[in-house]
Design a protein around this motif. Structure first.
Motif, PDB file in Angstrom:
ATOM      1  N   LEU A 190       0.642  -1.371  -0.015  1.00 38.70           N
ATOM      2  CA  LEU A 190       0.331   0.337   0.035  1.00 38.70           C
ATOM      3  C   LEU A 190       1.294   1.597   0.051  1.00 38.70           C
ATOM      4  N   GLU A 191       0.016   2.157  -0.376  1.00 36.75           N
ATOM      5  CA  GLU A 191       1.186   3.429  -0.648  1.00 36.75           C
ATOM      6  C   GLU A 191      -0.002   4.725   0.349  1.00 36.75           C
ATOM      7  N   ALA A 199      -1.892   6.632  10.538  1.00 39.62           N
ATOM      8  CA  ALA A 199      -1.959   5.591   9.199  1.00 39.62           C
ATOM      9  C   ALA A 199      -0.461   4.826   9.468  1.00 39.62           C
ATOM     10  N   LEU A 200       0.304   5.743   9.292  1.00 39.03           N
ATOM     11  CA  LEU A 200       1.298   4.901   9.682  1.00 39.03           C
ATOM     12  C   LEU A 200       1.324   3.852  10.876  1.00 39.03           C
ATOM     13  N   ALA A 201       1.114   4.668  12.140  1.00 44.85           N
ATOM     14  CA  ALA A 201       1.391   3.599  13.010  1.00 44.85           C
ATOM     15  C   ALA A 201       0.343   2.623  13.029  1.00 44.85           C
ATOM     16  N   LEU A 202      -0.789   2.581  12.675  1.00 45.54           N
ATOM     17  CA  LEU A 202      -1.898   1.658  12.252  1.00 45.54           C
ATOM     18  C   LEU A 202      -1.339   0.503  11.454  1.00 45.54           C
ATOM     19  N   TYR A 203      -0.558   0.898  10.264  1.00 40.70           N
ATOM     20  CA  TYR A 203       0.077  -0.348   9.317  1.00 40.70           C
ATOM     21  C   TYR A 203       1.403  -0.925  10.439  1.00 40.70           C
ATOM     22  N   ARG A 204       1.874  -0.108  10.573  1.00 42.64           N
ATOM     23  CA  ARG A 204       2.741  -0.984  11.529  1.00 42.64           C
ATOM     24  C   ARG A 204       2.373  -1.765  12.323  1.00 42.64           C
ATOM     25  N   GLU A 209       5.676  -3.088   6.671  1.00 42.31           N
ATOM     26  CA  GLU A 209       7.181  -2.135   6.639  1.00 42.31           C
ATOM     27  C   GLU A 209       7.456  -1.357   5.927  1.00 42.31           C
ATOM     28  N   VAL A 210       8.323  -0.448   5.549  1.00 40.48           N
ATOM     29  CA  VAL A 210       8.512   0.707   4.582  1.00 40.48           C
ATOM     30  C   VAL A 210       9.413   0.198   3.742  1.00 40.48           C
ATOM     31  N   ALA A 223       5.822   3.392   0.549  1.00 46.21           N
ATOM     32  CA  ALA A 223       5.089   2.289  -0.298  1.00 46.21           C
ATOM     33  C   ALA A 223       5.572   1.710   0.914  1.00 46.21           C
ATOM     34  N   LEU A 224       4.306   0.704   2.086  1.00 41.94           N
ATOM     35  CA  LEU A 224       4.605  -0.224   2.817  1.00 41.94           C
ATOM     36  C   LEU A 224       4.318  -1.711   2.226  1.00 41.94           C
ATOM     37  N   CYS A 225       4.800  -2.546   2.808  1.00 41.42           N
ATOM     38  CA  CYS A 225       4.610  -4.127   2.204  1.00 41.42           C
ATOM     39  C   CYS A 225       4.352  -4.844   3.396  1.00 41.42           C
TER      40      CYS A 225
END
Length: 228
Positions: A190-191, A199-204, A209-210, A223-225
């Motif tokens: 996702l981006e 949002a970054l905290a949620l996805y982590r 990870e970046v 970008a996160l994967c």
């Protein structure tokens, strides 16, 4: 474990939400489901509201998508999931607080699609998460965390095209190996924008990870994967 209602049309799963003090109106639980083609106005309404409310998070404009016809919205429904509030009984608390979101309207949305849909050079084994949005009235409750966890769990290692048929009907498995073989989801990507700290905290928290070296869309810079 999340509740299940297999008979409900397009239902992917349900989940209880943690009850956090001081938040009103209350949303005790959610249901994540797809929409039937005739429900496309629900998609249109929440999509346009998202573009108007948080334009910096999307690479599109409400003024452009407002002109889409019904067939365009129905085609886009193929990859989308919607988050509906669930209540055990009356959705009002009797204390003069704002009314709870209607259980008939989604309070969030997210899409999952094979990368090949976005780019002819994309990998069929990468599931791209896009169009993630929570209505302001439903934020800070764990709504999208629960919805993403549900969708990621169902797509984990599955046929990329398995769940993208309205009404919850799943595609028949394709032959193993050879032409027409099913592509399994091996990674989610996702981006986001770097400034979107929440949002970054949620996805982590969900295991993302970046990822470097990814060609990014015009509105995102990170970008996160996550492996499936």
């Amino acid at each position: 474990m999340p509740d299940r209602e297999p008979a409900a049309r397009g239902l992917l799963g349900c989940a209880q939400l943690p009850q956090r003090g001081g938040l009103s109106p209350p949303i005790p639980a959610i249901a994540v489901r797809q929409l039937a083609p005739e429900e496309w106005p629900l998609f249109r309404d929440i999509r346009l509201e998202a573009l108007r409310t948080d334009p910096a998070e999307f690479g599109a404009e409400a003024s452009h998508e407002l002109a889409f016809d019904s067939s365009t919205w129905q085609q886009r429904l193929r990859w989308m999931y919607f988050v509906f509030p669930r209540y055990g009984g009356d959705s009002t608390d009797g204390a003069g607080n704002p009314p709870s979101p209607s259980p008939e309207k989604p309070v969030g949305m997210l899409g999952v699609l094979p990368e090949t849909v976005l780019s002819p050079t994309g990998s069929p084994g990468i599931g791209v998460i896009a169009s993630v949005w929570t209505h302001p009235a439903a934020r800070r409750r764990g709504v999208m965390e629960a919805a993403l966890a549900c969708v990621l769990r169902e797509h984990n290692g599955a046929d990329c095209h398995r769940y993208h048929q309205w009404g919850g009907r799943r595609a028949e498995p394709r032959p193993e190996g050879g032409e027409g073989a099913a592509s399994k989801v091996g990674k989610f990507r996702l981006e986001i924008t770097k400034g979107n700290a929440k949002a970054l905290a949620l996805y982590r928290k969900l295991g993302f990870e970046v990822e470097a070296g990814v060609h990014l869309s015009c509105c995102c810079d990170l970008a996160l994967c996550r492996k499936a």
